[in-house]
Design a protein around this motif. Structure first.
Motif, PDB file in Angstrom:
ATOM      1  N   MET A 164       0.604  -1.308   0.083  1.00 41.26           N
ATOM      2  CA  MET A 164       0.106   0.139  -0.088  1.00 41.26           C
ATOM      3  C   MET A 164       0.768   1.234  -0.250  1.00 41.26           C
ATOM      4  N   LEU A 165       1.976   1.293   0.794  1.00 44.97           N
ATOM      5  CA  LEU A 165       2.712   2.518   0.844  1.00 44.97           C
ATOM      6  C   LEU A 165       3.464   2.631  -0.628  1.00 44.97           C
ATOM      7  N   THR A 166       3.716   1.638  -1.108  1.00 46.09           N
ATOM      8  CA  THR A 166       4.858   1.788  -2.293  1.00 46.09           C
ATOM      9  C   THR A 166       3.701   1.592  -3.640  1.00 46.09           C
ATOM     10  N   GLU A 167       2.738   1.720  -3.450  1.00 44.09           N
ATOM     11  CA  GLU A 167       1.927   1.463  -4.751  1.00 44.09           C
ATOM     12  C   GLU A 167       2.007   2.561  -5.707  1.00 44.09           C
ATOM     13  N   GLN A 168       2.398   3.906  -5.541  1.00 39.04           N
ATOM     14  CA  GLN A 168       2.722   4.969  -6.449  1.00 39.04           C
ATOM     15  C   GLN A 168       3.994   4.760  -6.811  1.00 39.04           C
ATOM     16  N   ALA A 206       5.530   8.778  -2.652  1.00 40.37           N
ATOM     17  CA  ALA A 206       6.281   8.805  -4.110  1.00 40.37           C
ATOM     18  C   ALA A 206       6.871  10.041  -4.175  1.00 40.37           C
ATOM     19  N   ARG A 207       6.152  11.256  -3.698  1.00 40.48           N
ATOM     20  CA  ARG A 207       6.845  12.597  -4.070  1.00 40.48           C
ATOM     21  C   ARG A 207       8.192  12.652  -3.167  1.00 40.48           C
ATOM     22  N   LEU A 208       8.154  12.110  -1.968  1.00 40.18           N
ATOM     23  CA  LEU A 208       9.434  12.271  -0.974  1.00 40.18           C
ATOM     24  C   LEU A 208      10.585  11.489  -1.953  1.00 40.18           C
ATOM     25  N   THR A 209      10.077  10.223  -2.228  1.00 35.33           N
ATOM     26  CA  THR A 209      11.076   9.511  -3.029  1.00 35.33           C
ATOM     27  C   THR A 209      11.737  10.044  -4.195  1.00 35.33           C
ATOM     28  N   VAL A 210      10.951  10.599  -4.929  1.00 34.19           N
ATOM     29  CA  VAL A 210      11.313  11.446  -5.995  1.00 34.19           C
ATOM     30  C   VAL A 210      12.060  12.647  -5.918  1.00 34.19           C
ATOM     31  N   VAL A 211      11.817  13.479  -4.811  1.00 39.30           N
ATOM     32  CA  VAL A 211      12.754  14.518  -4.409  1.00 39.30           C
ATOM     33  C   VAL A 211      14.072  14.245  -4.085  1.00 39.30           C
ATOM     34  N   ARG A 212      13.907  13.029  -3.172  1.00 42.94           N
ATOM     35  CA  ARG A 212      15.379  12.652  -2.721  1.00 42.94           C
ATOM     36  C   ARG A 212      16.418  11.677  -3.665  1.00 42.94           C
ATOM     37  N   GLN A 213      15.671  11.385  -4.724  1.00 45.19           N
ATOM     38  CA  GLN A 213      16.311  10.773  -5.843  1.00 45.19           C
ATOM     39  C   GLN A 213      16.845  11.879  -6.900  1.00 45.19           C
TER      40      GLN A 213
END
Length: 394
Positions: free
Chosen positions: A35-39, A374-381
């Motif tokens: 559920m957390l990683t769906e996006q 997902a947004r936080l992951t994209v920003v960090r990446q």
């Protein structure tokens, strides 16, 4: 390691956020992780990522321990109401309440030894080990000012209440049920913090009037244990003792509440309050009787925490005591975060927080958390992929 610990903290909190998502029982580790990683599956390079096993997630929780989640909760708990918020203040004081409840934990040898069972052995003993939980809440927002828990068979509510005293402050009015009134806890401890008190007391307690006030309430003395013994012997011998006894000066308010029911008809119940607010002009008896009704907000808080968030009738998932503590602190952290969102929403809309549905708030949080991940992951990446600037030439 700090990044790993942060991810495990978030994972433990997510377990609690989705705990009641399925009425059949709490979803497993991998189900919550999906559920957390769906996006994230829609992002380039993330579609084929393998999820860790449940055993690996359990070991990560064990390595983290409970202290990190405890610190996270302690950093978030506290008052949320603003001066203009409805239902949060009375007589110029912030309304708070405390009370206790119990939580079921899995029936494992470690949990049984650490927490014990409620009730007597045999038919009256609880099926699962239990821990006793006690919270101090802000009535207007249901925010957790503080919370403590421990073994159900070794710690009474009176013992746990002493661990909440440090969170009582001046400018607050503490409401409590009739289980708590006692000489030491009242005046020697709770009142000594500077907080004002309005507690229900049992009707069979004897409080001779010292002075009757214009609103029908009266001043009396909460006698010391020694004075109670001395006056009890004198009353049994049919003699009166001269002078006022030693003890705490307080105010008694007697009133009745009539409940109308279509099934049973009207029913009347007598109430007796004891309060440290001695001035009837500052806090009239009728006003205090109405304010005491706000004590029930802590029962609503427990319904939100235990039924809406944890799941009605669900048992906590952790098999060892340290993970039980970790799970509870994660549960409290998520609950406080939802209360904070509700308080900000109600304040912005100019409405009472009670008008917001906690169940809807949980559903909104579940729907948006995967997008936030997902947004936080994209920003960090993106931050990692940015080329580093060359050092300036000397």
């Amino acid at each position: 390691m700090a990044g790993v610990g942060e991810r495990v903290c978030k994972g433990s909190s997510a377990l609690c956020l989705f705990n009641s998502a399925d009425s059949a029982g709490p979803p497993g580790y991998r189900a919550v992780l999906r559920m957390l990683t769906e996006q994230l599956r829609h992002l380039p390079g993330w579609g084929m990522q393998k999820l860790p096993t449940s055993a690996a997630l359990t070991r990560a929780r064990q390595r983290l321990g409970s202290k990190a989640l405890q610190l996270l909760f302690e950093g978030q708990c506290g008052h949320l109401a603003r001066d203009a918020d409805r239902g949060a203040f009375a007589f110029g004081l912030r309304l708070t309440a405390w009370d206790g409840t119990v939580l079921d934990v899995p029936n494992s040898p470690g949990n049984s030894a650490e927490f014990g069972y409620s009730g007597r052995t045999g038919v009256n003993q609880s099926w699962n080990p239990q821990l006793r939980f006690m919270a101090l809440i802000e009535c207007g927002t249901h925010a957790l000012v503080d919370a403590v828990f421990d073994s159900v068979d070794r710690f009474s509510e009176h013992k746990l209440a002493r661990r909440l005293l440090a969170s009582l402050t001046e400018g607050t009015l503490l409401l409590a049920d009739r289980n708590f009134a006692g000489y030491e806890l009242w005046g020697g401890l709770a009142r000594a913090t500077g907080a004002h008190l309005a507690w229900r007391i049992k009707k069979n307690l004897v409080f001779p009037p010292v002075r009757v006030l214009p609103d029908g309430s009266y001043l009396s003395i909460m006698r010391t244990p020694q004075e109670n013994l001395r006056h009890g012997h004198a009353r049994a011998e049919g003699r009166a003792l001269p002078g006022q006894p030693d003890g705490h000066l307080l105010r008694i308010i007697d009133y009745t509440v009539t409940v109308h029911s279509a099934r049973t008809g009207p029913r009347t119940e007598s109430f007796r309050l004891v309060t440290s607010l001695l001035d009837h002009r500052q806090a009239p008896a009728e006003g205090l009787a109405a304010v005491y009704h706000e004590r029930w907000e802590i029962e609503n808080s427990y319904a939100e925490l235990k039924n809406r968030l944890r799941g009605a009738g669900f048992v906590l998932r952790s098999q060892i005591p340290d993970l039980v503590q970790q799970e509870i602190y994660a549960l409290l952290t998520v609950y406080q975060a939802i209360c904070a969102v509700e308080a900000r929403t109600a304040h912005g809309a100019g409405i009472d927080t009670d008008r917001l549905s906690f169940s809807v708030s949980i559903q909104v949080a579940r729907l948006t958390v995967s997008i936030q991940v997902a947004r936080l992951t994209v920003v960090r990446q993106a931050g990692r992929d940015e080329p580093r600037s060359k050092p300036a030439a000397k």
